[in-house]
Scaffold this active site. Structure first.
Site, short mmCIF file in Angstrom:
data_model
loop_
_atom_site.label_atom_id
_atom_site.label_comp_id
_atom_site.label_asym_id
_atom_site.label_seq_id
_atom_site.Cartn_x
_atom_site.Cartn_y
_atom_site.Cartn_z
N GLY A 701 0.82 -1.21 0.00
CA GLY A 701 0.00 0.00 0.00
C GLY A 701 0.84 1.24 0.00
O GLY A 701 2.05 1.22 0.27
N VAL A 708 3.89 1.38 2.35
CA VAL A 708 3.77 0.31 3.34
C VAL A 708 4.20 -1.01 2.72
O VAL A 708 3.81 -1.35 1.61
CB VAL A 708 2.32 0.19 3.86
CG1 VAL A 708 2.23 -0.89 4.93
CG2 VAL A 708 1.85 1.52 4.44
N LYS A 722 6.15 0.86 7.43
CA LYS A 722 5.86 2.09 6.68
C LYS A 722 7.15 2.87 6.51
O LYS A 722 7.80 3.25 7.48
CB LYS A 722 4.82 2.94 7.39
CG LYS A 722 4.60 4.29 6.70
CD LYS A 722 3.56 5.13 7.39
CE LYS A 722 2.19 4.61 7.10
NZ LYS A 722 1.14 5.51 7.62
N ASP A 823 -6.26 12.72 10.15
CA ASP A 823 -6.47 12.07 8.86
C ASP A 823 -7.36 10.84 9.03
O ASP A 823 -7.05 9.74 8.55
CB ASP A 823 -5.13 11.68 8.24
CG ASP A 823 -5.25 11.37 6.74
OD1 ASP A 823 -4.35 10.71 6.20
OD2 ASP A 823 -6.26 11.77 6.13
#
Length: 998
Positions: A701, A708, A722, A823
């Site tokens: 991702g 990630v 990450k 977020d």
């Protein structure tokens, strides 16, 4: 008077009257003892999701037979409710029990603060265990004077350790404050506990400070744990006065200077852990005097000099860890005299010379890691004489000679790593078939001979890494009988003959690299069985025949190299189905036309030197023969070619510059000496193992704050890594490095079942890696809006909303100071194997004080950003609540927050408009079961309230959790029963061992 009325009385007075009313009602109608009434009232203040207290019957005359209650005579003297998953505030009413001496509420979800006034009414209390809960605020300054055992570990207490603590609890024998949020430095008054046996302050974000020398005055101390306390300076020599000390742990700090020789006076010590510091100098002699020493770990420091010979003479030494230092010189001959030694880790030093020939003959070694040294000579034949050797790691040394024949009898081995040495000769036949070995790594030697058919006995083998040797002969058919084989790397050998058909029986195969051998024949039938194959490299062999079309059906294949063979026929059209990062069919005898998909610059070098392939396609197959006309080319064509060539040259230079930068960064990633590991939990892996997994093949991702990777560690554990964009947390908002470290340190201490666990942080001056727990079901956004959205029925969606709300409520209300995520979106809500939700991605989270904070730029995602945040750059908890409201609307409607189907409206406005025109039922996701319509409409209303354009109208997250619970108690029950969990509680949390999440 109606006690439920909130208009006629102030809330505190009304609550008091309700309590008194209940008390007198119980007292007048029941025969329960006074102690029982106190306990019953305490139980009614706690949420009990698993009905653990269901046998607390108010009709009993005494509570002595109730769960968790112990009595002396008719009086309650101990209450132990540990591990029952209870929630709520600390039940201070239990301190009204006049003879209460023991109270344990560990491993629950007790929240709120713990004021001193709540403990003072416990005059007889000697044992208090509130570990692994969710308590916040400062430590109490006053305790019952009789207290001898205090464990507050695994909470979120903040502030300093009160210097008055020794005088407040003079009889204390055990003090454990591990894994909280304590700050300040260690007070010198810690040396004033006359009876203290255990002092455990590990894993707190203390300010940089020294170890108080006064701790050496604790003459009765048996356990001293100060790991991860931000300690600096030297180890005080006074610690050598702790004659009764059995366990000394000062690991994971920044201690400097030499190891004091006084530590060799700790006559009772069983284990000494000083690893991961900045200690220098030589290892002092005298540790052979420690007659009880079993574990000595001083790894990951900057120690130098030789290993003292007497250290192996310690009579009870079992584990010796000296790895990652600057130790040099030969191995002491006394190594062979360590009869109790089972665990020896000396890797990453500069040790030289041969191992003693008798090494291992007198001991029962189970783990040996001498990698990354300059050791030479032969591997001692008796290294497994004890018959218990599990791991033998000797990689990157100068060992020579043969692999000892005696290792064939070492049936306990599970991991063997001998690469990059000077080993030669044939591998003993039985060595190939060791039954428990999962990793056999022999690469980079000069080993010869055949791969023995005895390999059929290696039924646990997962990785066979034998590249860069001199192995000959055929690959034995028996290799297809290994059910767990995942990686075969045998490149750069002299293997010959065809690939055995049994190779396609390896259904777990993920990597197959047989490049640069002399393998011949055709590719075997049955390749479609390799459903997990990621990499196939058969380059530079003598393969013939056609490329099997079934290769195009392999779902995860992204590396395919068949170059340098004699393959014929067409390029199968099925290969266009593959998502390839590396694709090379060059230097074969392929023919025919290419599919248009391959007629791009991305494949420009994939088909070179295939003379009969794509002869009518200019520029794709660079060295194709093209019998074109010898007529002179027109001038306009020559000019066009010149311009195109110049343009391509410029692009090539730009690509070269970019490639250099990328490879430069990659080289820096592998410069392991410059990486710093900050751990927030006890780890079973190192930063080097994480770095080895940072590969584009492992990307799962990419988001606003970073990319990630999925990392499968050697232990089998899976974590998510990450890699943050650039050198800081965000491309859009640059933060100072110190600010990043402070935020990560804070987030590393967060402990809640609905926030993804942050294992550690790996830092480099140009790169930062965050290592999280891996969530197998990915993000809510991907699952909800993808092809698998149908598995999210309404009870599951409701539970996801409740989980995420609890996580955000914890950030806003239980963290001191509060944390704003900034977020919140469906892609940052991850789902574990049971589809339980956890809030993730704290790349732009902010620790805020009183009132709103002003940001330099807007952080967040389109469709989720609160209007006032976008306009004013002011952020507080209300910004997260708006974003969470949008997530709720996604869960109910199944629609994206920004979708062409919504027109120019955002999701909140579309829902309001559609409800006005067509009613609530029109906006509900058609995939959901209409039996839950009433519940879904209630939750929809909560989402709209959270997504109100006016911040003042939005409820707090604590209120949101309560409203979600009240919206559908039946929905909670169904969500729990779906997974066999019984009825869930709105305050359900995991047990203490899994609290530490970030």
């Amino acid at each position: 008077m109606d006690l439920r009325s909130r208009s006629s009385l102030p809330p505190p007075l009304a609550a008091m009257l309700r309590l008194l009313f209940s008390f007198f009602l119980l007292r007048s109608s029941l025969s329960l003892s006074q102690d029982g009434l106190y306990i019953l009232m305490a139980g009614r203040r706690l949420a009990d999701p698993n009905f653990a207290l269901s046998d607390w019957n108010p009709r009993d005359p005494t509570p002595c037979n109730w769960t968790g209650i112990s009595c002396s005579g008719d009086s309650v003297d101990a209450v132990d409710l540990s591990g029952l998953k209870l929630a709520g505030a600390f039940p201070s009413i239990l301190c009204c029990l006049p003879r209460l001496s023991g109270l344990s509420l560990s491993s629950n979800s007790i929240k709120g603060s713990l004021p001193s006034s709540s403990l003072l009414p416990c005059p007889s209390l000697t044992h208090l265990d509130l570990s692994q809960n969710l308590l916040v605020g400062p430590l109490p300054a006053v305790f019952p004077p009789s207290l001898s055992y205090l464990d507050l570990s695994g909470n979120n207490f903040s502030g300093t350790i009160p210097p008055s603590l020794p005088s407040a609890a003079p009889r204390l024998r055990v003090l454990s404050l591990v894994a909280n949020l304590l700050t300040g430095t260690l007070p010198h008054s810690l040396g004033n506990f006359p009876l203290l046996l255990q002092l455990n302050l590990s894993y707190n974000p203390f300010a940089a400070g020294t170890i108080p020398a006064s701790i050496g005055n604790l003459s009765s101390l048996q356990i001293l744990w100060l790991a991860g306390c931000n300690l600096v300076g030297p180890i005080p020599p006074s610690l050598g006065h702790l004659a009764n000390l059995t366990d000394l742990d000062l690991s994971s700090n920044s201690l400097s200077g030499e190891i004091p020789s006084t530590l060799s006076s700790l006559s009772s010590v069983v284990q000494i852990e000083l690893y991961s510091n900045a200690l220098t100098g030589h290892i002092p002699i005298g540790f052979s005097n420690l007659s009880a020493l079993r574990l000595f770990d001083i790894s990951m420091n900057s120690l130098s000099g030789n290993i003292p010979a007497d250290i192996f003479l310690a009579p009870t030494l079992e584990s010796l860890h000296l790895y990652e230092n600057n130790l040099s010189g030969p191995m002491p001959v006394t190594l062979e005299m360590a009869e109790r030694l089972t665990d020896l880790s000396l890797f990453s030093n500069r040790l030289s010379g041969d191992l003693p020939p008798e090494f291992g003959r007198k001991s029962k070694l189970s783990f040996v890691d001498l990698s990354d040294n300059l050791l030479s000579g032969e591997i001692p034949a008796g290294i497994c004489s004890g018959g218990e050797l599990v791991e033998l790691l000797l990689l990157n040394n100068l060992f020579s000679g043969r692999i000892p024949e005696t290792l064939v009898d070492c049936q306990t081995l599970t991991r063997v790593r001998l690469p990059n040495n000077h080993l030669s000769g044939e591998v003993p036949a039985g060595f190939w078939g060791l039954p428990h070995v999962s990793l056999l790594e022999l690469s980079g030697n000069s080993l010869s001979g055949w791969i023995s058919p005895a390999i059929a006995g290696a039924t646990n083998l997962s990785k066979l890494l034998i590249s860069q040797n001199r192995f000959t002969g055929h690959i034995p058919a028996e290799i297809g009988a290994l059910p767990n084989l995942f990686d075969i790397s045998a490149s750069s050998n002299h293997l010959a003959g065809p690939l055995p058909p049994s190779l396609t029986d390896l259904t777990e195969l993920g990597q197959l690299d047989l490049s640069s051998n002399s393998i011949s024949g055709e590719l075997p039938l049955g390749i479609e069985n390799w459903k997990k194959l990621v990499q196939l490299n058969l380059a530079n062999n003598q393969l013939t025949g056609e490329i099997p079309p079934q290769l195009g059906d392999l779902p995860v294949l992204n590396y395919l190299d068949l170059s340098g063979n004699s393959l014929t026929g067409n390029v199968p059209i099925q290969l266009q189905n593959l998502k390839l990062n590396q694709f090379n069919l060059s230097n074969n005898q392929l023919s025919g036309h290419l599919h248009p998909l391959f007629l791009t610059s991305s494949y420009h070098n994939s088909f070179l030197n295939n003379p009969n392939l794509c002869t009518d396609i200019s520029g794709i197959c660079s060295h194709s023969s093209n019998p074109s006309s010898n007529h002179q080319l027109p001038s306009w064509l020559i000019q066009s070619i010149f311009v195109s060539s110049s343009f391509i040259l410029i692009l090539g230079l730009a690509f070269f510059y970019w490639s250099c930068r990328i490879h430069g960064k990659k080289r820096k990633m592998t410069d392991r000496s410059k990486w710093t590991l900050t751990s927030f939990h006890k780890l079973g892996f190192s930063e080097f193992e994480i770095l080895d997994c940072i590969d584009e093949d492992n990307v799962v991702g990419s988001g606003a704050s970073g990319k990630v990777y999925k990392a499968v560690l050697s232990s089998g554990e899976v974590v998510a890594v990450k890699k943050l964009w650039g050198s800081d947390t965000m491309e859009a908002e640059r933060e100072p490095a110190d600010g990043f470290k402070a935020e990560v340190a804070t987030l590393g201490k967060i402990r809640h079942k609905s926030i993804v666990k942050l294992w550690c942080c790996c830092s480099h001056k140009e790169c930062k890696l965050l290592v999280y727990e891996y969530m197998p079901n990915g993000s809510l956004g991907d699952l909800l809006h993808g092809s698998k959205g149908g598995i999210l029925d309404w009870p599951t969606r409701y539970r996801i909303a409740l989980d995420a709300a609890e996580g955000l409520s914890y950030l806003h209300h239980d963290c001191v100071p509060p944390i704003v995520h900034r977020d919140v979106k469906s892609n940052n809500i991850l789902l574990d194997g049971e589809l339980r939700a956890k809030v993730a991605d704290f790349g732009v989270a902010k620790v805020i004080g009183k009132g709103p904070s002003f940001m330099s730029v807007v952080a967040g995602s389109l469709g989720y950003i609160a209007p006032e945040y976008a306009y004013t750059l002011r952020v507080n908890e209300k910004s997260d609540i708006y974003s969470f409201g949008i997530v709720i609307l996604e869960l109910v409607t199944g629609k994206l927050p920004i979708d062409p189907e919504l027109g120019e409206k955002d999701l909140a406005k579309w829902v309001c408009s559609a409800m006005d025109q067509d009613g609530e039922d029109h906006v509900i996701d058609p995939k959901l079961d209409r039996r839950f319509t009433d519940e879904m409409c209630r939750v929809l209303s909560i989402g709209l309230l959270c997504a109100s354009s006016l911040p003042i109208n939005r409820p707090s997250m604590r209120r949101v959790v309560k409203m979600l619970v009240e919206a559908s108690s039946s929905c909670v029950e169904k969500a729990g029963k779906k997974k066999g969990e019984g009825k869930l509680s709105p305050y359900y949390y995991e047990d203490g061992s899994d609290h530490s999440i970030a």
